[in-house]
Design a protein around this motif. Structure first.
Motif, short mmCIF file in Angstrom:
data_model
loop_
_atom_site.label_atom_id
_atom_site.label_comp_id
_atom_site.label_asym_id
_atom_site.label_seq_id
_atom_site.Cartn_x
_atom_site.Cartn_y
_atom_site.Cartn_z
N PRO A 157 0.80 -1.23 0.00
CA PRO A 157 0.00 0.00 0.00
C PRO A 157 0.83 1.28 0.00
N GLN A 158 2.04 1.22 0.55
CA GLN A 158 2.89 2.40 0.61
C GLN A 158 3.26 2.92 -0.78
N PHE A 159 3.20 2.06 -1.80
CA PHE A 159 3.61 2.51 -3.14
C PHE A 159 2.68 3.60 -3.66
N ALA A 160 1.38 3.34 -3.69
CA ALA A 160 0.43 4.32 -4.23
C ALA A 160 0.43 5.59 -3.39
N VAL A 161 0.55 5.44 -2.07
CA VAL A 161 0.60 6.61 -1.19
C VAL A 161 1.82 7.45 -1.52
N SER A 162 2.96 6.81 -1.72
CA SER A 162 4.20 7.54 -2.02
C SER A 162 4.15 8.19 -3.39
N MET A 163 3.72 7.42 -4.40
CA MET A 163 3.65 7.96 -5.76
C MET A 163 2.74 9.19 -5.82
N ALA A 164 1.52 9.05 -5.27
CA ALA A 164 0.59 10.18 -5.29
C ALA A 164 1.12 11.33 -4.45
N GLY A 165 1.76 11.03 -3.33
CA GLY A 165 2.32 12.07 -2.48
C GLY A 165 3.41 12.86 -3.17
N VAL A 166 4.30 12.16 -3.87
CA VAL A 166 5.39 12.83 -4.60
C VAL A 166 4.81 13.76 -5.67
#
Length: 338
Positions: free
Chosen positions: A86-95
């Motif tokens: 789950p951290q991937f989508a959170v990180s990508m969208a956050g960046v």
């Protein structure tokens, strides 16, 4: 029909000949539209823990705000070295929402490959799963990385269960090799010391701040997407927001008619077994967001027995993969029973 495009005669009648990325200001606009439209719908499931679009919206806002607090230059390159968790989508969208550029990194890189990509991209921050921190530790002092956001497997899997998953990965499966992340200043960083921030603490810090809306346009760089390196050193393909929006709209244009009559758009379920740091799976992920569909995140598709157990749990409508994965499934007796 355009004589210069004779292939149009083979298009199904409900597939338009053009897409219009300019309907969005940027990829961020597309993402935030999806978050608002599908807020109450499930976005992803990993190890039986679901995340909604509203949660993805909230968590990526926090991650974006934390990244902005680091004082990075506009358009700064932020590396993401995560498997399908789950951290991937959170990180990508956050960046992206913070106005920075995503540099997707293969977590299975050797130290030499990782050093090349970090130096070539000019990344000054990285979000990484602790399982791969030992690789980063071997090259960190020769890169411009100043900020390290360190995640553990269970970070977004919920309280007790998430803590148990992290414990099991670290101490039972022993999947986190010992690592050392030197905190001295890196090259070209003056006297600024490197910082290591746990993923959950970054989110908590971001919750205390306000995300400044991204000013990215369709012509801004969204991703530095690195090639496989099969013909030499891996090369960073510069993908603008327009590139990614257009690819997402193309996927939506072709998949939607194929799904019509089989499943409601927002009930479409997609298997994310291919790594999201590859452009193939990333495009399908973004297509799911625009559709309002959901993803089954598979952190380790090489574990075929566990993968098959996931496939048993819910209907699948879209399954992007490669021949080696399909072949492995076809040779699994349990898969044949599905």
């Amino acid at each position: 029909m355009d004589a210069a495009a004779p292939w149009f005669k083979n298009y199904p009648p409900d597939v338009p000949h053009d897409v219009h990325p300019e309907q969005y200001r940027s990829l961020v606009h597309l993402l935030e539209e999806a978050f608002a439209q599908h807020a109450d719908r499930p976005f992803s499931v990993c190890m039986d823990r679901w995340m909604s679009y509203a949660e993805l919206d909230q968590l990526s806002t926090k991650m974006g705000a934390w990244l902005q607090s680091l004082g990075l230059e506009p358009g700064a390159r932020v590396a993401i070295m995560l498997p399908n968790v789950p951290q991937f989508a959170v990180s990508m969208a956050g960046v992206l929402r913070a106005g920075f550029t995503c540099v997707n990194v293969n977590p299975l890189y050797t130290p030499r490959e990782l050093e090349h990509q970090l130096k070539d991209s000019g990344a000054t921050a990285i979000i990484i799963l602790e399982n791969f921190a030992h690789t980063l530790g071997q090259v960190l002092e020769r890169t411009a990385i100043r900020h390290i956001c360190l995640s553990s497997m269970g970070d977004l899997l919920g309280g007790v269960y998430g803590s148990w998953i992290t414990f099991a990965v670290r101490h039972l499966a022993k999947m986190v090799p010992a690592f050392d992340l030197p905190l001295g200043p890196g090259p070209g960083t003056g006297s600024q010391q490197r910082q290591v921030t746990p993923f959950t603490k970054a989110l908590a810090a971001g919750a205390e701040r306000k995300l400044t809306p991204s000013t990215a346009t369709l012509d801004s760089t969204a991703f530095l997407q690195y090639t496989g390196g099969t013909t030499g050193l891996s090369k960073g393909a510069v993908l603008t927001h327009r590139n990614i929006v257009a690819a997402t709209l193309q996927a939506h244009t072709w998949f939607t008619p194929a799904l019509e009559g089989r499943v409601k758009a927002h009930e479409t379920h997609i298997v994310a077994a291919l790594p999201l740091y590859h452009i193939f799976a990333l495009t399908v992920c973004l297509f799911a967001m625009r559709l309002g569909g959901s993803l089954s995140l598979i952190p380790n598709p090489r574990d075929i027995p566990k993968f098959v157990k996931v496939l048993k749990k819910r209907p699948v409508h879209v399954f992007p993969a490669v021949n080696t994965l399909f072949n492995a499934l076809l040779n699994n007796p349990e898969f044949r029973q599905l």
